[in-house]
Design a protein around this motif. Structure first.
Motif, short mmCIF file in Angstrom:
data_model
loop_
_atom_site.label_atom_id
_atom_site.label_comp_id
_atom_site.label_asym_id
_atom_site.label_seq_id
_atom_site.Cartn_x
_atom_site.Cartn_y
_atom_site.Cartn_z
N UNK A 1 0.85 -1.19 0.00
CA UNK A 1 0.00 0.00 0.00
C UNK A 1 0.89 1.25 0.00
N UNK A 2 0.48 2.22 -0.79
CA UNK A 2 1.22 3.49 -0.90
C UNK A 2 0.22 4.63 -0.66
N UNK A 3 0.66 5.69 0.02
CA UNK A 3 -0.24 6.79 0.32
C UNK A 3 0.48 8.12 0.21
N UNK A 4 -0.19 9.11 -0.40
CA UNK A 4 0.44 10.42 -0.60
C UNK A 4 -0.62 11.51 -0.56
N UNK A 5 -0.25 12.64 0.06
CA UNK A 5 -1.09 13.84 0.08
C UNK A 5 -0.27 14.99 -0.49
N UNK A 6 -0.77 15.59 -1.58
CA UNK A 6 -0.04 16.68 -2.24
C UNK A 6 -0.95 17.91 -2.35
N UNK A 7 -0.45 19.06 -1.88
CA UNK A 7 -1.20 20.30 -1.91
C UNK A 7 -0.87 21.05 -3.20
N UNK A 8 -1.87 21.21 -4.03
CA UNK A 8 -1.66 21.69 -5.40
C UNK A 8 -1.17 23.13 -5.45
N UNK A 9 -1.83 24.03 -4.76
CA UNK A 9 -1.55 25.46 -4.89
C UNK A 9 -0.13 25.84 -4.47
N UNK A 10 0.46 25.08 -3.57
CA UNK A 10 1.82 25.39 -3.11
C UNK A 10 2.84 24.35 -3.59
N UNK A 62 -6.29 30.81 4.00
CA UNK A 62 -7.02 32.03 3.63
C UNK A 62 -7.39 32.04 2.14
N UNK A 63 -6.89 31.07 1.40
CA UNK A 63 -7.27 30.89 -0.01
C UNK A 63 -7.76 29.46 -0.19
N UNK A 64 -8.46 29.20 -1.29
CA UNK A 64 -8.91 27.85 -1.58
C UNK A 64 -7.70 26.91 -1.68
N UNK A 65 -7.86 25.71 -1.16
CA UNK A 65 -6.77 24.75 -1.12
C UNK A 65 -7.23 23.41 -1.68
N UNK A 66 -6.38 22.79 -2.50
CA UNK A 66 -6.69 21.51 -3.13
C UNK A 66 -5.68 20.46 -2.70
N UNK A 67 -6.20 19.34 -2.25
CA UNK A 67 -5.36 18.22 -1.81
C UNK A 67 -5.60 17.04 -2.75
N UNK A 68 -4.54 16.59 -3.43
CA UNK A 68 -4.63 15.38 -4.26
C UNK A 68 -4.17 14.21 -3.41
N UNK A 69 -5.10 13.33 -3.09
CA UNK A 69 -4.85 12.24 -2.16
C UNK A 69 -4.78 10.94 -2.95
#
Length: 324
Positions: A1-10, A62-69
């Motif tokens: 199993x592999x798991x990753x969380x990446x925040x797009x805007x930053x 304070x801005x919209x945030x996107x998490x690619x999980x």
């Protein structure tokens, strides 16, 4: 199993772990903080070993945030949104992640887009187990024969996110916090953690049975869901509870209907329920804090009021409880 969380805007990776590799026999722990941006604070506590990943994360943006999980391999997920207004986004739809609900799913090789709106802090807790870890963990549990969720996993019948969900109750809330927050003695952490995980799955099984028992007599199905939402919100916020008026607005019920249906469903008033939650928490704090500190933690402005409430509930004062 592999798991990753990446925040797009930053363009930042919050965490990325390969859980198919052999890990240390004990649970590995790490804390990640992202503070380099004026508009974003992200804090994540992770614990993991082979086939197991536990995470608690806080976002203030304070801005919209996107998490690619992203999750690789077959996995079982138990997740809980305690605060926030997040949405799952796909090509077909936008699905809100309901606050105050525990979601269970069984899936494989998924990439999920999660959007978190600006100025709405987010707090979530989640547990991920590989199918192998799950089956090994629960192989000797007698109750599994009656679990439809377990049968789905045995038959490789995937249950997508949202297909199996439960309103949070105090027992689930407490177990989940024990799993995600506690720092066990390193020599026994894995043993205690597995016991807690078994307890969590058993509690979820009981929740599923209760939900299958049908609508409470005299409460419409629509209102039933709203009362469960109010119940879940109080569990998350009992230290600083909302007024009846504010709670009624949150669940879109008038105040009279909320009070009447809440008592009908749970056998107690909203005020009594809040006191019950505070006193359960107070008992768990004995010996760890002073009486004054306990009162402050539980939202009491008056220490004597806290002591009197505690004594009315248990028959002895917090100080006497320490000597028992």
């Amino acid at each position: 199993m592999y798991i990753e969380s990446k925040l797009v805007e930053v363009n930042e990776t919050l965490f990325s772990e390969d859980l198919s590799e052999e890990k240390d026999q004990n649970i590995i722990k790490d804390e990640i903080n992202i503070t380099a941006y004026s508009w974003l604070k992200a804090k994540s506590k992770i614990q993991f070993s082979k086939g197991l990943f536990i995470v608690e994360t806080f976002f203030e943006n304070d801005k919209n945030l996107t998490d690619i999980f992203s999750i690789g391999g077959e996995y079982i997920q138990i997740s809980y949104l305690g605060k926030g207004d997040s949405q799952l986004v796909s090509l077909k739809e936008r699905k809100p992640i309901e606050m105050g609900r525990i979601n269970c799913c069984y899936n494989s090789n998924t990439v999920t887009t999660i959007e978190m709106p600006a100025n709405k802090p987010t707090h979530y807790q989640a547990i991920y187990l590989s199918k192998k870890y799950y089956l090994e963990l629960l192989k000797n549990e007698a109750w599994l024969a009656d679990s439809s969720f377990y049968k789905n996993i045995i038959q490789s019948d995937f249950q997508k996110w949202g297909a199996c969900k439960f309103p949070i109750d105090y027992s689930l809330y407490h177990i989940l916090n024990e799993i995600t927050k506690s720092d066990w003695n390193s020599d026994f952490k894995k043993y205690y953690l597995d016991l807690r995980l078994k307890e969590l799955f058993l509690s979820l099984h009981f929740c599923q049975q209760e939900l299958c028992s049908g609508v409470v007599q005299g409460i419409s199905e629509e209102n039933l869901e709203k009362i469960r939402t109010a119940h879940a919100y109080l569990i998350e916020n009992f230290k600083n509870p909302p007024t009846i008026k504010v709670l009624a607005r949150k669940v879109l019920l008038n105040e009279l209907q909320l009070k009447k249906d809440f008592k009908k469903m749970y056998g107690k008033t909203i005020r009594s329920f809040i006191i019950e939650l505070r006193m359960k928490k107070a008992k768990s704090l004995l010996g760890k804090h002073t009486v004054s500190e306990m009162a402050g933690i539980l939202g009491y402005k008056s220490v004597p009021h806290f002591i009197n409430t505690f004594k009315k509930c248990y028959g002895y004062t917090p100080k006497q409880g320490l000597n028992q």
